[in-house]
Write an enzyme that holds these catalytic residues in place. Structure first.
Site, PDB file in Angstrom:
ATOM      1  N   ARG A 171     -41.902 -15.068 -39.557  1.00 34.82           N
ATOM      2  CA  ARG A 171     -42.222 -15.748 -40.817  1.00 34.82           C
ATOM      3  C   ARG A 171     -43.718 -16.091 -40.831  1.00 34.82           C
ATOM      4  O   ARG A 171     -44.135 -16.364 -41.764  1.00 34.82           O
ATOM      5  CB  ARG A 171     -41.446 -17.127 -40.974  1.00 34.82           C
ATOM      6  CG  ARG A 171     -40.121 -16.874 -41.654  1.00 34.82           C
ATOM      7  CD  ARG A 171     -38.987 -17.233 -41.123  1.00 34.82           C
ATOM      8  NE  ARG A 171     -37.728 -17.133 -41.775  1.00 34.82           N
ATOM      9  CZ  ARG A 171     -36.627 -16.553 -41.081  1.00 34.82           C
ATOM     10  NH1 ARG A 171     -36.536 -16.712 -40.000  1.00 34.82           N
ATOM     11  NH2 ARG A 171     -35.537 -16.614 -42.074  1.00 34.82           N
ATOM     12  N   LYS A 182     -45.897 -13.108 -24.627  1.00 33.98           N
ATOM     13  CA  LYS A 182     -46.478 -14.346 -24.523  1.00 33.98           C
ATOM     14  C   LYS A 182     -47.158 -14.358 -23.022  1.00 33.98           C
ATOM     15  O   LYS A 182     -48.383 -14.956 -22.993  1.00 33.98           O
ATOM     16  CB  LYS A 182     -45.835 -15.504 -24.846  1.00 33.98           C
ATOM     17  CG  LYS A 182     -45.473 -15.695 -26.170  1.00 33.98           C
ATOM     18  CD  LYS A 182     -44.798 -17.070 -26.521  1.00 33.98           C
ATOM     19  CE  LYS A 182     -44.453 -17.230 -28.058  1.00 33.98           C
ATOM     20  NZ  LYS A 182     -43.873 -18.391 -28.094  1.00 33.98           N
ATOM     21  N   ASP A 237     -48.648 -24.055 -29.774  1.00 39.34           N
ATOM     22  CA  ASP A 237     -47.207 -24.720 -29.880  1.00 39.34           C
ATOM     23  C   ASP A 237     -47.194 -26.196 -29.501  1.00 39.34           C
ATOM     24  O   ASP A 237     -46.725 -27.021 -30.395  1.00 39.34           O
ATOM     25  CB  ASP A 237     -46.222 -24.202 -29.013  1.00 39.34           C
ATOM     26  CG  ASP A 237     -45.526 -22.799 -29.448  1.00 39.34           C
ATOM     27  OD1 ASP A 237     -45.823 -22.871 -30.670  1.00 39.34           O
ATOM     28  OD2 ASP A 237     -44.984 -22.113 -28.743  1.00 39.34           O
ATOM     29  N   GLY A 274     -33.998 -29.173 -22.310  1.00 37.87           N
ATOM     30  CA  GLY A 274     -34.428 -27.937 -22.258  1.00 37.87           C
ATOM     31  C   GLY A 274     -35.776 -27.828 -21.372  1.00 37.87           C
ATOM     32  O   GLY A 274     -36.538 -28.805 -21.392  1.00 37.87           O
ATOM     33  N   GLY A 307     -37.376 -24.531 -21.248  1.00 37.72           N
ATOM     34  CA  GLY A 307     -37.965 -23.081 -21.350  1.00 37.72           C
ATOM     35  C   GLY A 307     -39.428 -22.982 -21.599  1.00 37.72           C
ATOM     36  O   GLY A 307     -40.040 -24.316 -21.611  1.00 37.72           O
ATOM     37  N   ASN A 312     -32.329 -30.346 -18.129  1.00 36.61           N
ATOM     38  CA  ASN A 312     -31.965 -28.973 -18.411  1.00 36.61           C
ATOM     39  C   ASN A 312     -30.773 -28.565 -17.718  1.00 36.61           C
ATOM     40  O   ASN A 312     -30.503 -29.110 -16.636  1.00 36.61           O
ATOM     41  CB  ASN A 312     -33.229 -28.030 -17.959  1.00 36.61           C
ATOM     42  CG  ASN A 312     -33.098 -26.594 -18.486  1.00 36.61           C
ATOM     43  OD1 ASN A 312     -32.855 -26.508 -19.773  1.00 36.61           O
ATOM     44  ND2 ASN A 312     -33.177 -25.635 -17.638  1.00 36.61           N
ATOM     45  N   ILE A 360     -36.491 -28.643 -32.392  1.00 39.07           N
ATOM     46  CA  ILE A 360     -37.445 -27.563 -32.808  1.00 39.07           C
ATOM     47  C   ILE A 360     -36.631 -26.357 -33.130  1.00 39.07           C
ATOM     48  O   ILE A 360     -37.352 -25.326 -33.835  1.00 39.07           O
ATOM     49  CB  ILE A 360     -38.314 -27.163 -31.588  1.00 39.07           C
ATOM     50  CG1 ILE A 360     -37.617 -26.592 -30.181  1.00 39.07           C
ATOM     51  CG2 ILE A 360     -39.077 -28.337 -31.026  1.00 39.07           C
ATOM     52  CD1 ILE A 360     -38.661 -25.686 -29.396  1.00 39.07           C
TER      53      ILE A 360
END
Ligand code: NAP
Length: 279
Positions: free
Chosen positions: A15, A65, A102, A130, A132, A154, A219
Site C-alpha cells: 500500500r 530487509k 518502523d 511476539g 519477530g 513469544n 500492529i
C-alpha cells in the site's frame, strides 16, 4: 523529477504507493514512487545501480530487509540496533544509507492516538506479544521512548530472549504460558504476532486482568479492527490499530527523498481504509 520506489518480492500487495502518491499530489511535487519486484538473487545489483537509474531512495520490504542491512554504505543507529532496513536514501556524498522507520512509526501513532503523555499513564510498563522483525523495532521504539519495564512473550521463547540484549535492564522475556498473570501489571499491551490477521489463527487471550487504565495496540491491520482490539474496546480500554504505524513509518522516507515533511491526515487514512475494505 525525483524518483523513489518500494522494492519487495512479491510487491503487488504493497500500500506504500497509495500513501506516497497521496503526498506527492497533496504537495504538488513532480516526483514518482513506483513498485519494483526484485528476486533475492538480483537485489544486490538493484541496490548497486540505484544511483545511475536516478533514484533518490526508497522503501525495502519482505524479503530484502536483512539483505539491505548488509549491503548499504552506512546505517542509522536505529537500523543498526534493529538489524533490518526498510528505508534507503543517498547523502550529499552519494553514500547509500539504511534506516528503519518502523520504530518511530509505531511510536508516532501511539503519540497521535493516546496523547504524548501515554508513557506516564502506562506506569512505564509494556507487554509485547511476539518477537519477530516488527517486535524488535517496537521494543527499540519503546526503549527510546523511555519505558522502564518491557516484557516480551513469544511462542518460541528463545526469540524473546534475543530481544533482552537490546537493554537487559529494561527488557525481560516471559513464557507464553505466563501471559495471563503478567497482564495485571501491564500498562500497554502490544500484539506484534500475526495472530488475529485475516487467514491466520486467533489470539486467544482474556483481557480481564488488564488494569482499567491500560491501552492495547495491535500492529495487524487486516482486519483493521482485530478481535484483540474489539475485546479491548468492549472492556472500555484505549485501542490503537495497526494502520497508523504503516502511515507514520512512511513519513521519514518521504521527507528524505522529496524534501517535504508530510502529515498523516484523516483524509489519507480514509483512502487507505477504503482500499483495505475494497471500496
Ligand atoms: P515475523 O518476523 O514473521 O514474526 C511473526 C511473529 O508472530 C513471531 O513472534 C511468531 O512467533 C508469531 N506467531 C506466528 N504464528 C503464531 C502462532 N500461531 N502462535 C503464536 N505466535 C505466532 O513477522 P513480522 O515482520 O514481525 O510481522 C508480524 C505481524 O506484524 C504481521 O502480521 C505483519 O503484517 C504485521 N506488521 C505490521 C506493520 C504495520 O505497519 N502495522 C509493520 C510490520 C509488520 P515464533 O517466533 O514462535 O514463530
Amino acid at each position: 523529477m525525483t524518483k523513489a520506489f518500494v522494492v519487495g518480492h512479491p510487491i503487488a500487495h504493497s500500500r506504500s504507493p497509495l500513501i506516497h502518491g497521496h503526498w506527492l499530489a497533496e504537495h504538488g511535487i513532480a516526483g514518482t514512487y513506483e513498485r519494483i519486484d526484485v528476486a533475492p538473487e538480483r537485489f544486490p545489483e538493484f541496490l548497486r545501480t540505484l544511483r545511475e537509474r536516478g533514484f533518490a531512495g526508497g522503501n525495502v520490504t519482505i524479503p530484502h530487509k536483512e539483505a539491505a542491512f548488509r549491503l548499504v554504505d552506512a546505517l542509522t543507529p536505529r537500523a543498526e540496533k534493529i538489524g533490518a532496513v526498510n528505508t534507503v536514501f543517498f547523502d550529499a556524498d552519494g553514500r547509500l544509507w539504511g534506516d528503519n522507520t518502523d520504530a518511530p512509526g509505531f511510536i508516532a501513532h501511539l503519540d497521535q492516538s493516546l496523547g504524548a503523555d501515554w508513557p506516564e499513564r502506562t506506569g512505564g510498563t509494556a507487554l509485547v506479544l511476539g518477537a519477530g522483525g516488527a517486535a524488535r523495532a517496537i521494543v527499540v521504539g519503546l526503549i527510546e521512548r523511555g519505558l522502564a519495564h518491557i516484557q516480551v512473550a513469544n511462542r518460541t521463547r528463545a526469540r524473546a530472549e534475543a530481544l533482552v540484549a537490546l537493554d537487559p535492564r529494561r527488557v525481560a522475556a516471559l513464557d507464553w504460558a505466563d501471559l495471563p498473570a503478567a497482564l495485571s501489571g501491564t500498562g500497554l499491551l502490544v500484539n506484534t504476532t500475526s495472530l488475529g490477521m485475516a487467514g491466520h489463527g486467533a489470539l486467544d487471550l482474556d483481557l480481564t486482568p488488564l488494569p482499567a487504565t491500560a491501552s492495547v495496540a495491535d500492529i495487524v491491520y487486516v482486519p483493521l479492527e482485530t478481535p484483540l482490539l474489539a475485546a479491548a474496546r468492549a472492556r472500555g480500554l484505549a485501542a490503537v490499530d495497526g494502520l497508523g504505524m504503516l502511515l507514520h513509518q512512511a513519513v521519514p522516507g518521504f521527507s528524505k527523498w522529496f524534501g517535504v515533511e508530510p502529515r498523516v491526515t484523516p483524509a489519507l487514512r480514509d483512502r487507505l481504509v477504503a482500499d483495505l475494505v475494497g471500496r
